[in-house]
Write a protein that holds these residues in place. Structure first.
Motif, PDB file in Angstrom:
ATOM      1  N   LEU A   1     -13.633  10.233   3.788  1.00  0.00           N
ATOM      2  CA  LEU A   1     -12.298  10.832   3.875  1.00  0.00           C
ATOM      3  C   LEU A   1     -11.385  10.471   2.696  1.00  0.00           C
ATOM      4  O   LEU A   1     -10.796  11.343   2.062  1.00  0.00           O
ATOM      5  CB  LEU A   1     -11.630  10.426   5.196  1.00  0.00           C
ATOM      6  CG  LEU A   1     -10.282  11.082   5.474  1.00  0.00           C
ATOM      7  CD1 LEU A   1     -10.418  12.582   5.564  1.00  0.00           C
ATOM      8  CD2 LEU A   1      -9.679  10.549   6.768  1.00  0.00           C
ATOM      9  N   ALA A   2     -11.292   9.186   2.396  1.00  0.00           N
ATOM     10  CA  ALA A   2     -10.355   8.766   1.350  1.00  0.00           C
ATOM     11  C   ALA A   2     -10.858   9.125  -0.045  1.00  0.00           C
ATOM     12  O   ALA A   2     -10.077   9.335  -0.963  1.00  0.00           O
ATOM     13  CB  ALA A   2     -10.096   7.272   1.449  1.00  0.00           C
TER      14      ALA A   2
ATOM     15  N   ILE B   1      -3.862   4.496  -3.774  1.00  0.00           N
ATOM     16  CA  ILE B   1      -5.311   4.651  -3.907  1.00  0.00           C
ATOM     17  C   ILE B   1      -5.674   4.977  -5.356  1.00  0.00           C
ATOM     18  O   ILE B   1      -6.608   4.419  -5.923  1.00  0.00           O
ATOM     19  CB  ILE B   1      -5.831   5.751  -2.951  1.00  0.00           C
ATOM     20  CG1 ILE B   1      -5.744   5.267  -1.518  1.00  0.00           C
ATOM     21  CG2 ILE B   1      -7.268   6.139  -3.306  1.00  0.00           C
ATOM     22  CD1 ILE B   1      -6.025   6.331  -0.483  1.00  0.00           C
TER      23      ILE B   1
ATOM     24  N   ASP C   1      -1.876   9.798  11.401  1.00  0.00           N
ATOM     25  CA  ASP C   1      -1.510   8.496  10.847  1.00  0.00           C
ATOM     26  C   ASP C   1      -2.641   7.922  10.008  1.00  0.00           C
ATOM     27  O   ASP C   1      -2.436   7.459   8.882  1.00  0.00           O
ATOM     28  CB  ASP C   1      -1.155   7.517  11.967  1.00  0.00           C
ATOM     29  CG  ASP C   1       0.144   7.910  12.657  1.00  0.00           C
ATOM     30  OD1 ASP C   1       0.946   8.608  12.012  1.00  0.00           O
ATOM     31  OD2 ASP C   1       0.334   7.536  13.815  1.00  0.00           O
ATOM     32  N   ALA C   2      -3.844   7.954  10.572  1.00  0.00           N
ATOM     33  CA  ALA C   2      -4.991   7.429   9.839  1.00  0.00           C
ATOM     34  C   ALA C   2      -5.214   8.247   8.570  1.00  0.00           C
ATOM     35  O   ALA C   2      -5.524   7.697   7.511  1.00  0.00           O
ATOM     36  CB  ALA C   2      -6.240   7.459  10.717  1.00  0.00           C
ATOM     37  N   SER C   3      -5.037   9.559   8.676  1.00  0.00           N
ATOM     38  CA  SER C   3      -5.249  10.410   7.516  1.00  0.00           C
ATOM     39  C   SER C   3      -4.263  10.068   6.409  1.00  0.00           C
ATOM     40  O   SER C   3      -4.621   9.982   5.235  1.00  0.00           O
ATOM     41  CB  SER C   3      -5.080  11.879   7.900  1.00  0.00           C
ATOM     42  OG  SER C   3      -5.987  12.215   8.911  1.00  0.00           O
ATOM     43  N   PHE C   4      -3.004   9.851   6.790  1.00  0.00           N
ATOM     44  CA  PHE C   4      -1.979   9.491   5.801  1.00  0.00           C
ATOM     45  C   PHE C   4      -2.386   8.195   5.094  1.00  0.00           C
ATOM     46  O   PHE C   4      -2.326   8.101   3.864  1.00  0.00           O
ATOM     47  CB  PHE C   4      -0.634   9.323   6.508  1.00  0.00           C
ATOM     48  CG  PHE C   4       0.469   8.836   5.615  1.00  0.00           C
ATOM     49  CD1 PHE C   4       0.981   9.652   4.624  1.00  0.00           C
ATOM     50  CD2 PHE C   4       0.999   7.562   5.775  1.00  0.00           C
ATOM     51  CE1 PHE C   4       2.005   9.208   3.801  1.00  0.00           C
ATOM     52  CE2 PHE C   4       2.023   7.111   4.960  1.00  0.00           C
ATOM     53  CZ  PHE C   4       2.523   7.934   3.970  1.00  0.00           C
ATOM     54  N   LEU C   5      -2.849   7.217   5.866  1.00  0.00           N
ATOM     55  CA  LEU C   5      -3.242   5.937   5.269  1.00  0.00           C
ATOM     56  C   LEU C   5      -4.487   6.083   4.400  1.00  0.00           C
ATOM     57  O   LEU C   5      -4.705   5.291   3.485  1.00  0.00           O
ATOM     58  CB  LEU C   5      -3.486   4.886   6.354  1.00  0.00           C
ATOM     59  CG  LEU C   5      -2.231   4.293   6.989  1.00  0.00           C
ATOM     60  CD1 LEU C   5      -2.588   3.256   8.029  1.00  0.00           C
ATOM     61  CD2 LEU C   5      -1.321   3.676   5.933  1.00  0.00           C
ATOM     62  N   ALA C   6      -5.309   7.084   4.700  1.00  0.00           N
ATOM     63  CA  ALA C   6      -6.513   7.283   3.888  1.00  0.00           C
ATOM     64  C   ALA C   6      -6.203   8.145   2.670  1.00  0.00           C
ATOM     65  O   ALA C   6      -7.110   8.582   1.972  1.00  0.00           O
ATOM     66  CB  ALA C   6      -7.611   7.924   4.728  1.00  0.00           C
TER      67      ALA C   6
ATOM     68  N   PRO D   1       0.604   6.292  -0.084  1.00  0.00           N
ATOM     69  CA  PRO D   1      -0.731   5.694  -0.089  1.00  0.00           C
ATOM     70  C   PRO D   1      -1.649   6.386  -1.105  1.00  0.00           C
ATOM     71  O   PRO D   1      -2.530   5.751  -1.683  1.00  0.00           O
ATOM     72  CB  PRO D   1      -1.221   5.943   1.338  1.00  0.00           C
ATOM     73  CG  PRO D   1       0.012   6.051   2.149  1.00  0.00           C
ATOM     74  CD  PRO D   1       1.031   6.694   1.255  1.00  0.00           C
TER      75      PRO D   1
ATOM     76  N   LEU E   1     -14.143  13.090  14.202  1.00  0.00           N
ATOM     77  CA  LEU E   1     -14.979  13.371  13.032  1.00  0.00           C
ATOM     78  C   LEU E   1     -16.232  12.493  13.041  1.00  0.00           C
ATOM     79  O   LEU E   1     -16.293  11.455  13.682  1.00  0.00           O
ATOM     80  CB  LEU E   1     -14.191  13.140  11.745  1.00  0.00           C
ATOM     81  CG  LEU E   1     -13.011  14.075  11.487  1.00  0.00           C
ATOM     82  CD1 LEU E   1     -12.531  13.932  10.051  1.00  0.00           C
ATOM     83  CD2 LEU E   1     -13.356  15.521  11.770  1.00  0.00           C
TER      84      LEU E   1
ATOM     85  N   VAL F   1     -10.725   8.560  12.467  1.00  0.00           N
ATOM     86  CA  VAL F   1     -10.377   9.880  12.990  1.00  0.00           C
ATOM     87  C   VAL F   1     -11.457  10.175  14.023  1.00  0.00           C
ATOM     88  O   VAL F   1     -12.567  10.549  13.666  1.00  0.00           O
ATOM     89  CB  VAL F   1     -10.374  10.945  11.880  1.00  0.00           C
ATOM     90  CG1 VAL F   1      -9.926  12.282  12.437  1.00  0.00           C
ATOM     91  CG2 VAL F   1      -9.462  10.513  10.748  1.00  0.00           C
TER      92      VAL F   1
ATOM     93  N   ALA G   1      -8.999  16.265   9.662  1.00  0.00           N
ATOM     94  CA  ALA G   1      -8.535  14.872   9.676  1.00  0.00           C
ATOM     95  C   ALA G   1      -7.065  14.810  10.090  1.00  0.00           C
ATOM     96  O   ALA G   1      -6.678  13.993  10.921  1.00  0.00           O
ATOM     97  CB  ALA G   1      -8.734  14.235   8.298  1.00  0.00           C
TER      98      ALA G   1
ATOM     99  N   TYR H   1       0.818  -1.212   0.000  1.00  0.00           N
ATOM    100  CA  TYR H   1       0.000   0.000   0.000  1.00  0.00           C
ATOM    101  C   TYR H   1       0.858   1.271   0.000  1.00  0.00           C
ATOM    102  O   TYR H   1       0.344   2.376  -0.065  1.00  0.00           O
ATOM    103  CB  TYR H   1      -0.886  -0.027   1.241  1.00  0.00           C
ATOM    104  CG  TYR H   1      -1.951   1.030   1.306  1.00  0.00           C
ATOM    105  CD1 TYR H   1      -3.009   1.050   0.396  1.00  0.00           C
ATOM    106  CD2 TYR H   1      -1.917   1.999   2.300  1.00  0.00           C
ATOM    107  CE1 TYR H   1      -3.997   2.011   0.480  1.00  0.00           C
ATOM    108  CE2 TYR H   1      -2.909   2.963   2.393  1.00  0.00           C
ATOM    109  CZ  TYR H   1      -3.937   2.970   1.473  1.00  0.00           C
ATOM    110  OH  TYR H   1      -4.925   3.914   1.563  1.00  0.00           O
TER     111      TYR H   1
ATOM    112  N   ASN I   1      -6.183  12.736  13.529  1.00  0.00           N
ATOM    113  CA  ASN I   1      -5.390  11.512  13.525  1.00  0.00           C
ATOM    114  C   ASN I   1      -4.507  11.494  12.284  1.00  0.00           C
ATOM    115  O   ASN I   1      -4.901  10.986  11.238  1.00  0.00           O
ATOM    116  CB  ASN I   1      -6.316  10.285  13.555  1.00  0.00           C
ATOM    117  CG  ASN I   1      -5.537   8.992  13.753  1.00  0.00           C
ATOM    118  OD1 ASN I   1      -4.307   8.956  13.609  1.00  0.00           O
ATOM    119  ND2 ASN I   1      -6.233   7.926  14.088  1.00  0.00           N
TER     120      ASN I   1
ATOM    121  N   ALA J   1      -5.569   3.588  16.096  1.00  0.00           N
ATOM    122  CA  ALA J   1      -4.410   4.434  15.830  1.00  0.00           C
ATOM    123  C   ALA J   1      -4.300   4.812  14.363  1.00  0.00           C
ATOM    124  O   ALA J   1      -3.862   5.901  14.034  1.00  0.00           O
ATOM    125  CB  ALA J   1      -3.140   3.726  16.290  1.00  0.00           C
ATOM    126  N   GLU J   2      -4.706   3.912  13.481  1.00  0.00           N
ATOM    127  CA  GLU J   2      -4.448   4.163  12.067  1.00  0.00           C
ATOM    128  C   GLU J   2      -5.703   4.203  11.217  1.00  0.00           C
ATOM    129  O   GLU J   2      -5.633   4.440  10.016  1.00  0.00           O
ATOM    130  CB  GLU J   2      -3.506   3.083  11.518  1.00  0.00           C
ATOM    131  CG  GLU J   2      -2.204   2.996  12.276  1.00  0.00           C
ATOM    132  CD  GLU J   2      -1.250   2.016  11.638  1.00  0.00           C
ATOM    133  OE1 GLU J   2      -1.705   0.902  11.310  1.00  0.00           O
ATOM    134  OE2 GLU J   2      -0.082   2.368  11.452  1.00  0.00           O
ATOM    135  N   GLY J   3      -6.849   3.932  11.829  1.00  0.00           N
ATOM    136  CA  GLY J   3      -8.060   3.849  11.036  1.00  0.00           C
ATOM    137  C   GLY J   3      -8.962   5.055  11.183  1.00  0.00           C
ATOM    138  O   GLY J   3      -8.969   5.949  10.346  1.00  0.00           O
TER     139      GLY J   3
END
Lengths: 534, 323, 343
Positions: A367-368, A339, B206-211, A335, A359, A356, B200, A313, B204, A352-354
């Motif tokens: 978001l993505a 995407i 880290d999450a934002s970077f991954l998204a 990333p 929000l 936010v 965002a 990824y 977070n 931690a990584e999923g």
């Protein structure tokens, strides 16, 4: 201090339970630690290892049950109390102050002083040198700690931990970030501690270390103790199956695989990751996936499965290796580029990584996909609302409204929000890192169904799971990882729990003399399955 | 750590909930109470001139606070805003000879340049926002003073004069400018992808970077926005005074702006931007000062009261630690 | 403290050399240490020599050097406190205002005698410093907000006491407190001596006491320090208390030096102090630094200021620009040198 006689029980956990907001993290766990033993504590994600350690060190208070230390029930209000009583912990990440010198780290708070109350550095350095030499380390103790390798930092942490009157040392995956040579050194030091009469709790996910170093092993799964006993009495395969074994609640779903597709192995793979390499993390890992195929990435925690997912990824720095989607290489380390190429990832660590957390559900979902849901940088609310509502209904996300803060949802619904986020992207390749971890059974089944459905629609899916059963039942083929390298691949009919466990458990060295193949494995595995399943 | 460890327990309405409510909405209550107080106790409070004066005086702080709110939304901080105002003011005086449009453009560009410097230090080199912007706070005002040779320069330019004291149907032009800026920032925050990226990244990273959120670019843009807004506040302030006084313009405005943002319900930890709250916060602080002054309490007391209010607001908003 | 393992079996061969991966990092580390410890001194010497060459005895005279030292002593006192604050991982923005407040209170208090003139400013500044410390260490509020508010509050109080800055209190020249600013011992003015003592004590405390170790540990890794048993809240509170007291002491000396207390002095002093500390090699991220470096940083800023004054064409505001540029360069260099290699 005189070494306690070997074998005497020094610390006992009696029927300890701990729950968080309704989720059981520890369920009636009992465990005894003896002096002069190295006790392995193993289990997958969410098995309760961390919670147990935190209960032992006073970071958490048990809801039920008690801890008996040196024959007396004790309550530790905070980690410092446990430390003062002689139970010290060495964390995964070295918990020292890197900018301070080695000697200062070793003596922080207990520095030897002269008559004026000033620190006697000569004495401190002499003592430090002497103490470290006992562990076979000879360094300039005046140098900052961070100049040492991680392994030696770990050793300093141990030296600090066992100073004074420490009888119990808890090590939380101490070798997870060490180089091989440093691992050897650490194992020798642990052995030294054992001979000095210390009781060592050794949390690890490396089977080699369990069998080489440890005297007894305890397996936790879903907060329950599923096995405890001498290492000598358990086979490598038995241990793996107990760590990964099926969950009772899942029996209801029966034996059918949730994936029954036949993918044409002759078609060109849509995803081709080749030679992914990162020093001490990944070693020439290659993975391929075809449209409509679910490829499982199996392996124990720390085997490199999550790192492989992130590397594909673009979120894991690589030394070498390439990722191609339909023959076109993706720019590494981004990333965003991944995407754009049609990839999507649901990361392992949801919090931690999923999500936010501050929000809303809506904002988290889109978001993505924001760039494609907006025109000239302006968000199209109507377009967005339609998509979000559709996904909330389709995934049955239980939220009071799309405006609800995502942090207020349950774990399962948060996970569905993340699924919705990647579905917005309409990806061609979906990477799911432990998508059903720590969520309730209902949501779990729904997510598994969805995975199958998506594959049938032609998506290529990479699936990682802490539960072997989930990978085996859900995948068309499985790539098995160990120590950051691929140790085998199972395709179509070869896919089975036994096959995967066989590959994971296969001894790395001949000297380890463990069953490596053939009927022995199947026999053992069936027996274990029967035992755990009821 | 297990994923469920941090789930908070639900309880009946407690002190924490009250604090949350006050943190988010207290500013409106405060504003209301203050207005009522003034209606009752302050003579000539409802006169048009007085109301106009209050709005005019709040403009610089309000504009700077809008930029600050966006920066704080990314869990950053911009301490250099006051110095940027001074630089803009000094440049305006320096280039006014080339006409007001040129001078204003140069002042705005200089502000944006400082923002780029801040943003690059923070997003590329990973320097903490407080440190990077502190360096600009030190050097920026010095630079402004060097440009202006430490002097106060009076300016009599008709365009600047119109900006500074002109009115449009009785509404001061500076107030209209401030409203325009507020509208733009509000739209930016609420309606654009950039706005989502801001919260965002702050909530977070880290999450934002991954998204796939362009976290670095967002950070850079945020500091450019803040510095550009600060520069426009500097221009407005200069126009109002018809003089560039780089040793005075924007002094301590970073504190007033942060106060307005925090009092307005934007948490310092980032992840949320409240535009209306920020404007209300700025107005609240302005009214407090005006109230104290009109009741013959000196400026010094106003400062002390402001200090106490900001501490109170941050105290309520501070992250609560689980047992 | 003794290790428990009574094992004397020397089966383990000694290892000492670090792995290949860490060797490059070590080279950088050594360079970083040299630059960090000596950088400010080297620049100080170079600038001093250059200035001596260019300006001759106009710059390089005992009198001028003593002037530079005296000018440095007020900033120096504040910078000693700031060094502890920054090494401990924070920043104290209130010191400039505290200095002004202290000067005003000292002059105001002098009408009641020397004891009040000393005790009042130190007491009030200490109290504000303590309050800062409690809010930061116990209530865990952001240090820059707390100290910014203190900056505002202290300045406000100074103005309130001095009738909005319009009243300047004068200190009777006969009072003993004047000696603190204007007296001298063996030809050296008292502020220089007091600042010298502060640097010496600061150096001993930072490098030779458990408290100094604790401050460094907190700045280096607060979580680890907590787990290692360091009383975080207490240590941090004392840091800000001492910073407030030292700013108060500096203000007292300024008042005694000028026989008066003005509420407008010390604006921007906090920034100069931070610049001096950071130029002296203290990491703005905390955990590492030295008092000797701070001394070099303070002297360097004052030498530069002195030089700028010698050059008639440069105005004195240039010094702020120099400080700001220095700050950015030093921070960038620190950032580059301390970048740790991650796995």
């Amino acid at each position: 201090m005189t070494a306690a006689s070997v074998g005497e029980t020094v610390l006992e956990v009696q029927d300890v339970s701990k729950r968080f907001a309704g989720v059981v993290a520890l369920d009636g766990v009992s465990l005894g630690l003896r002096t002069g033993e190295v006790h392995a504590l193993v289990g997958e994600n969410g098995a309760g290892k961390s919670t147990l350690i935190k209960v032992l060190t006073g970071a958490y208070q048990p809801d039920h049950g008690r801890i008996v230390y040196r024959g007396e029930p004790v309550t530790f209000a905070r980690p410092l109390d446990a430390q003062a009583a002689g139970i010290s912990t060495i964390y995964q990440e070295v918990n020292l102050v890197p900018v301070l010198s080695v000697a200062r780290n070793l003596f922080l708070g207990q520095e030897p002083t002269n008559r004026l109350g000033l620190i006697d550095f000569a004495q401190m350095h002499r003592h430090t040198t002497a103490i470290l030499q006992r562990y076979g380390i000879s360094v300039d103790v005046r140098r900052p700690l961070r100049e040492l390798g991680l392994g030696m930092q770990q050793m300093v942490a141990i030296a600090r931990a066992v100073s004074g009157d420490h009888r119990v040392v808890i090590m939380d995956e101490p070798t997870s970030s060490l180089e091989p040579r440093e691992v050897e050194r650490l194992l020798e030091v642990v052995d030294l501690l054992r001979r000095g009469g210390v009781a060592v709790v050794y949390v690890t996910h490396r089977l080699e270390e369990v069998f080489r170093l440890c005297d007894r092993v305890t397996v936790l799964r879903d907060g329950r103790l599923v096995h405890t006993g001498p290492v000598a009495d358990i086979s490598r395969l038995e241990l793996v199956s107990r760590m990964l074994g099926r969950e009772v609640a899942e029996v209801a779903r029966g034996e059918t695989r949730f994936s029954d597709r036949k993918t044409d192995q002759a078609t060109q793979p849509i995803l081709r990751a080749t030679g992914l390499t990162r020093r001490h993390v990944l070693d020439h890992v290659s993975v391929e996936a075809r449209a409509g195929e679910v490829v499982g990435l199996a392996g124990l925690l720390g085997s490199g499965r999550s790192e492989t997912a992130k590397a594909i990824y673009g979120a894991q720095p690589l030394d070498s290796g390439s990722v191609e989607v339909e023959g076109a290489p993706i720019r590494p380390g981004s990333p965003r580029a991944a995407i754009a190429a049609g990839l999507a990832l649901i990361p392992e660590d949801r919090k931690a990584e999923g999500i936010v957390p501050m929000l809303s559900v809506r904002d988290n979902i889109v978001l993505a996909a924001l760039p494609r849901m907006s025109r000239a940088g302006f968000v199209s609310e109507r377009h967005q609302d339609a998509v979000v509502k559709g996904l909330i209904t389709r995934l049955r996300i239980k939220a009071s409204s799309p405006d609800q803060k995502v942090s207020e949802l349950s774990g399962g619904n948060q996970q569905k929000v993340l699924l919705a986020r990647v579905l917005c992207l309409d990806p061609r390749i979906l990477i799911l890192d432990d998508p059903t971890r720590g969520i309730d059974v209902g949501a779990k089944a729904e997510i598994q169904m969805l995975i199958s459905e998506l594959a049938e629609q032609g998506m290529a899916i990479l699936l990682i799971s802490s539960e072997l059963e989930e990978v085996v039942e859900g995948s068309d083929s499985i790539v098995v990882l160990r120590d950051g390298a691929v140790v085998g691949q199972l395709r179509a009919e070869e896919v089975s729990q036994d096959g995967v466990m066989g590959l994971i458990a296969a001894a790395r060295r001949e000297s380890d003399s463990l069953p490596a193949s053939g009927g022995g494995i199947e026999g053992d595995a069936t027996e274990v399955d029967g035992h755990v399943g009821d | 750590m297990s994923a469920t460890d941090l789930a908070p327990g639900r309880r009946a309405i407690g002190r924490a909930d009250v604090a949350d409510w006050v943190a988010a909405r207290g500013v409106y209550l405060g504003l209301l109470l203050l207005v009522v107080f003034n209606l009752v106790f302050t003579p000539r409070f409802v006169e048009v001139d007085n109301i106009r004066l209050q709005f005019v005086q709040v403009v610089p702080v309000a504009i700077v606070a809008l930029g600050m709110a966006v920066v704080i939304g990314t869990s950053g901080i911009d301490l250099s805003v006051g110095s940027v105002m001074a630089i803009a003011s000094a440049l305006l005086a320096l280039y006014i000879g080339y006409g007001p449009l040129v001078a204003i453009t140069i002042a705005l560009l200089a502000g944006a340049a400082v923002g780029v410097l801040n943003g690059v230090l923070i997003s590329r080199f990973g320097i903490q926002p407080i440190v990077a912007t502190l360096a600009l706070l030190v050097g920026g005002r010095g630079l402004a003073l060097v440009i202006a040779q430490g002097r106060l320069t009076e300016m009599f330019d008709p365009v600047l004069g119109a900006i500074g004291s002109g009115q449009f149907f009785g509404v001061p032009i500076v107030v209209l400018i401030a409203l325009g800026v507020a509208l733009v920032v509000a739209v930016l925050v609420a309606r654009t992808t950039f706005g989502r990226y801001v919260v965002a990244s702050g909530g977070n990273p880290d999450a934002s970077f991954l998204a796939g959120v362009p976290v670095r670019r967002t950070l850079l843009s945020v500091y450019v926005l803040s510095a550009t807004l600060a520069a426009s506040a500097g221009i407005i302030q200069t126009a109002r005074l018809s003089a560039a006084d780089p040793s005075f313009v924007g002094n301590l405005i970073e504190l007033s702006a942060i106060t307005a943002v925090v009092v307005g319900g934007t948490p310092l930890s980032g992840g949320r931007v409240r535009i209306v709250g920020t404007l209300a916060g700025a107005m609240l602080m302005q009214l407090i000062a005006a109230t104290l002054i009109s009741h013959n309490l000196p400026d010094s007391v106003t400062r002390m009261v402001q200090a106490v209010i900001i501490l109170g607001a941050v105290f309520i908003q501070r992250p609560r630690i689980a047992a | 403290m003794t290790a428990t393992t009574s094992d004397r079996d020397p089966t383990l061969h000694l290892i000492g050399d670090p792995g290949e991966a860490t060797r490059a990092a070590n080279r950088r580390e050594r360079l970083a240490r040299i630059l960090q410890r000596g950088g400010a001194f080297i620049v100080l010497i170079v600038v001093t020599l250059l200035a001596s060459l260019v300006f001759g005895t106009r710059f390089a005279s005992i009198d001028n050097f003593l002037n530079i030292l005296e000018a440095s002593s007020f900033l120096g006192l504040v910078a000693v406190g700031m060094t502890f604050v920054i090494i401990g991982g924070g920043i104290d923005l209130s010191v400039g205002s505290l200095l002004a407040l202290s000067a005003v209170l000292a002059a105001f208090g002098s009408q009641y005698g020397t004891v009040v003139a000393i005790a009042l400013p130190l007491g009030v500044c200490g109290l504000i410093g303590l309050f800062n410390g409690v809010l930061i260490a116990r209530a865990r509020m952001a240090f820059f907000i707390v100290t910014l508010a203190a900056l505002l509050f202290a300045r406000g109080l100074a103005f309130a006491v001095s009738n909005e800055g319009n009243k300047i209190f004068h200190i009777n020249e006969d009072l003993a407190v004047i000696w603190l600013g204007q007296g001298s011992v063996a030809g050296i003015r008292v502020p220089i001596i007091i600042a010298g003592i502060a640097f010496l004590v600061g150096w001993v405390v930072l490098t030779r006491t458990r408290y100094g170790m604790a401050v460094t540990a907190i700045g280096g890794n607060e979580d680890a320090a907590r787990l290692m048993g360091v009383p975080i809240a207490r240590v941090k509170t004392v840091i800000y208390l001492v910073s407030g007291l030292l700013a108060g002491l500096a203000g007292l000396l300024v008042a005694a030096r000028s026989s008066s207390g003005q509420s407008t002095i010390g604006v921007g002093l906090e920034l100069q102090a931070i610049a001096a500390v950071v130029i002296g090699g203290t990491l703005l991220t905390g955990g590492s630094g030295s008092i000797a470096g701070t001394l070099a940083g303070v002297l360097l800023l004052n030498v530069i200021n002195n030089v700028i004054n010698q050059v008639g064409t440069l105005n004195s505001y240039f010094q702020q620009v120099v400080s700001g540029v220095f700050l950015i360069i030093v921070v960038l260099v620190q950032r580059y040198l301390s970048r740790e290699q991650r796995l």
